[in-house]
Design a protein around this motif. Structure first.
Motif, PDB file in Angstrom:
ATOM      1  N   ALA A 221       0.829  -1.208   0.000  1.00 49.72           N
ATOM      2  CA  ALA A 221       0.000   0.000   0.000  1.00 49.72           C
ATOM      3  C   ALA A 221       0.864   1.260   0.000  1.00 49.72           C
TER       4      ALA A 221
ATOM      5  N   ALA B 266      -2.699   3.841  -4.110  1.00 55.56           N
ATOM      6  CA  ALA B 266      -3.113   3.744  -2.710  1.00 55.56           C
ATOM      7  C   ALA B 266      -2.925   5.052  -1.944  1.00 55.56           C
TER       8      ALA B 266
ATOM      9  N   GLU C  10      -5.473   6.695   0.631  1.00 56.91           N
ATOM     10  CA  GLU C  10      -6.557   5.715   0.752  1.00 56.91           C
ATOM     11  C   GLU C  10      -6.359   4.909   2.030  1.00 56.91           C
TER      12      GLU C  10
ATOM     13  N   LEU D 152      -4.939  -2.805  -4.810  1.00 57.94           N
ATOM     14  CA  LEU D 152      -3.588  -3.327  -4.628  1.00 57.94           C
ATOM     15  C   LEU D 152      -3.365  -4.677  -5.301  1.00 57.94           C
TER      16      LEU D 152
END
Length: 141
Positions: free
Chosen positions: A44, A50, A53, A109
């Motif tokens: 991440a 990402a 997030e 991801l």
């Protein structure tokens, strides 16, 4: 952070029979291997998609406390010794089902948690008795 795995391992190693579990054992959890969680965090942090997030990083596999207790019991005592257990009073506000949604993590991801995510480490609970064959307890495949 769950205390269930080390608690059950210690009880079984100490010879508790019948095994005491909190509640009736039907509580559902998602036990995720720590190294897989760490990998998901790194993935991440390194993914541009990402940025800013948040994610639920977890195995998608549900396991009841009783299933976990049975697996730990047989891993330590062997397959021939039957599990006997008693249900102790659960915590007053125990959650019956803890099921994280991993859809977003999978979508953004890929699949950050490998198949090892369906295992839980018994290393710290077993301490010096742990060797390579005892290192992982398969919960589901």
């Amino acid at each position: 952070m769950s205390h269930v795995v080390p608690d059950l391992v210690q009880k079984v190693l100490k010879g508790q029979d019948p095994l005491h579990i909190l509640g009736d054992g039907s509580q559902v959890r998602h036990y995720t291997y720590g190294a897989d969680l760490a990998k998901g965090i790194v993935d991440a942090m390194e993914s541009p998609a990402a940025r800013n997030e948040d994610f639920n990083l977890s195995t998608p596999v549900s396991t009841t406390v009783l299933e976990l207790a049975r697996l730990i019991w047989h891993k330590i005592n062997g397959p021939d010794k039957p599990l006997r257990y008693v249900s102790d009073e659960p915590y007053e506000h125990d959650v019956a089902r803890r099921v994280p949604s991993t859809d977003k993590a999978t979508r953004v991801l890929g699949s950050p948690l490998t198949p090892r995510s369906t295992r839980c480490s018994m290393r710290s609970s077993l301490g010096s008795r742990c060797d390579r064959q005892w290192a992982y307890l398969t919960i589901a495949t």
